[in-house]
Design a protein around this motif. Structure first.
Motif, PDB file in Angstrom:
ATOM      1  N   VAL A  20       0.857  -1.192   0.000  1.00  0.00           N
ATOM      2  CA  VAL A  20       0.000   0.000   0.000  1.00  0.00           C
ATOM      3  C   VAL A  20       0.891   1.239   0.000  1.00  0.00           C
ATOM      4  O   VAL A  20       1.806   1.363   0.813  1.00  0.00           O
TER       5      VAL A  20
ATOM      6  N   SER B  37       0.835   5.328   0.284  1.00  0.00           N
ATOM      7  CA  SER B  37       0.032   6.472   0.727  1.00  0.00           C
ATOM      8  C   SER B  37       0.641   7.769   0.175  1.00  0.00           C
ATOM      9  O   SER B  37       1.850   7.979   0.252  1.00  0.00           O
TER      10      SER B  37
ATOM     11  N   THR C 105      -1.635  -1.062  -4.128  1.00  0.00           N
ATOM     12  CA  THR C 105      -2.743  -0.140  -3.861  1.00  0.00           C
ATOM     13  C   THR C 105      -2.233   1.272  -3.617  1.00  0.00           C
ATOM     14  O   THR C 105      -1.317   1.474  -2.810  1.00  0.00           O
TER      15      THR C 105
ATOM     16  N   SER D 198      -3.264   4.775  -2.031  1.00  0.00           N
ATOM     17  CA  SER D 198      -4.218   5.357  -1.080  1.00  0.00           C
ATOM     18  C   SER D 198      -3.985   6.860  -1.011  1.00  0.00           C
ATOM     19  O   SER D 198      -2.931   7.308  -0.549  1.00  0.00           O
TER      20      SER D 198
ATOM     21  N   GLU E  47      -8.932   4.983  -2.977  1.00  0.00           N
ATOM     22  CA  GLU E  47      -8.005   3.864  -3.140  1.00  0.00           C
ATOM     23  C   GLU E  47      -8.237   3.212  -4.496  1.00  0.00           C
ATOM     24  O   GLU E  47      -9.382   3.001  -4.900  1.00  0.00           O
TER      25      GLU E  47
END
Length: 423
Positions: free
Chosen positions: A362, A364, A411, A413, A418
């Motif tokens: 993930v 960010s 992913t 975010s 998302e």
């Protein structure tokens, strides 16, 4: 209650968002975009109220927020502007930026001042129509209104200030030369807040006289009441230095005179250098003539004009008032404080300032630039999503992610959004 200092926060209104809309009418198959612009947010306006004499209103209400602009709508209808919020302050209030302490404006007079500007409204999708993009499904968000934390300081607009130790007769003097009715009693610190009175010395001659709470030794460092009210002598063009020469309390008038002037110098050398008329008060009950004469000789050698008076019996009071009026006619007008506040540059942000963090698969992304971008994108519309993707690519965000090791299927975010990354 007399309140002469307060801290508040103000926020101008945000601009309304532009609308995404298309013309819909019977028998018209392709009406085109007709989204209106958002309205401007309300400003924060400062206005002088001559009926106010204290900052008491700001003791309980600490936050002032102007209304936001209304969002635009279809049929090219612009949103309504937010109404300006007017904050009334007493004449003579100095506004400072809380963080830097710099002066933003001196509210002396009747002119209003725009303290915080409302944000402009966003554009509707009408503005984004081009020959190749005839049906834009995105608009522009309204801009944020300015926000400030400020300090309000009331500095009295008085021509002449009465200075001296507590219980030397300043309040009595004010009461006999004007129609002011200050509290008078035979104990120290009777005066707990400044009092103003208008002194008339002729048909066309008058001045404003301020009775400042008694200053004591150490006042410039916070002792007594003088520390809280020394700011009220900042504007005075002339001082009447009242000294008790009766000897009734066993005090030395010369020492008292020197102590007060020393405190003024510590507070502000510019203020201490202003002209003084010395009022040797309570002469009618002075029991040590030698002490009185020694004080008079000392003051005269210092270059000050001396007046032997008795405020209680009004002896010599008229001559003192006339002399003050004569001196004022030679002095410049009441001081206004010049602004020295430099507004901070608005941080619009840039792609380079984005904070990118990796948590396993993930990634960010946070930052003002991308947060602002997301406000202008309709993620339910395919064309808008492609526009968002293209902006990230052109800004080098995807290249930066690739250099950091992002892989297909990871992913992304971004705040409340998302989605899977694809190179």
């Amino acid at each position: 209650m007399f309140v002469d200092k307060a801290e508040i926060s103000v926020k101008a209104g945000n601009g309304g968002n532009g609308a995404v809309s298309f013309h819909r009418e019977k028998y018209i198959s392709a009406g085109g975009p007709d989204g209106g612009d958002g309205g401007r947010g309300g400003n924060i306006i400062l206005s002088v109220d001559t009926n106010m004499s204290t900052l008491m209103d700001f003791r309980y209400k600490k936050k002032y927020v102007a209304p936001n602009g209304v969002d635009g709508s279809g049929k090219n209808k612009s949103g309504k502007d937010g109404k300006d919020l007017t904050i009334r302050v007493p004449d003579g209030t100095v506004i400072r930026d809380k963080e830097s302490g710099a002066i933003i404006v001196d509210m002396s007079g009747t002119q209003s001042f725009k303290l915080a500007r409302g944000g402009n409204g966003g554009w509707g999708n009408t503005h984004f129509a081009t020959p190749t993009r005839q049906a834009p499904r995105f608009s522009k968000a309204g801009l944020l209104g300015e926000e400030l934390s400020i300090i309000l300081e009331l500095k009295l607009l008085a021509d002449v200030g009465l200075i001296g130790f507590p219980n030397v007769g300043k309040s009595t003097l004010l009461s006999v030369v004007s129609k002011a009715t200050p509290k008078i009693a035979d104990y120290h610190f009777t005066t707990l807040f400044p009092n103003l009175g208008v002194v008339y010395v002729g048909e066309d001659s008058s001045f404003v006289l301020a009775d400042i709470p008694g200053i004591i030794e150490g006042a410039s460092d916070g002792a007594g009441l003088g520390h809280d009210f020394l700011r009220h002598i900042d504007r005075c063009r002339l001082f009447i230095h009242v000294v008790d020469v009766s000897g009734s309390e066993g005090r030395d008038p010369i020492a008292d005179f020197e102590t007060i002037n020393s405190e003024l110098s510590k507070y502000n050398p510019e203020v201490a250098a202003r002209q003084q008329l010395v009022a040797a008060n309570k002469c009618d009950i002075a029991y040590d003539e030698e002490l009185l004469e020694r004080f008079c000789e000392y003051v005269t050698k210092q270059g000050h004009k001396l007046f032997k008076i008795s405020a209680a019996t009004t002896k010599g009071v008229t001559e003192l008032a006339n002399a003050a009026a004569a001196e004022l006619s030679k002095l410049p007008p009441i001081k206004r404080f010049e602004p020295d506040y430099v507004p901070k540059q608005k941080m619009k942000g840039s792609p380079e300032e984005l904070v990118i963090e990796n948590f396993d698969d993930v990634w960010s992304i946070e930052g003002e630039w991308i947060e602002r971008l997301m406000q202008n994108v309709n993620f339910e519309d395919y064309e808008s999503r492609m526009f968002f993707n293209r902006v990230l690519h052109n800004a080098g965000v995807y290249k930066r992610l690739q250099e950091m090791g992002i892989r297909d299927g990871d992913t992304l975010s971004i705040y409340n959004l998302e989605f899977d990354y694809e190179s």
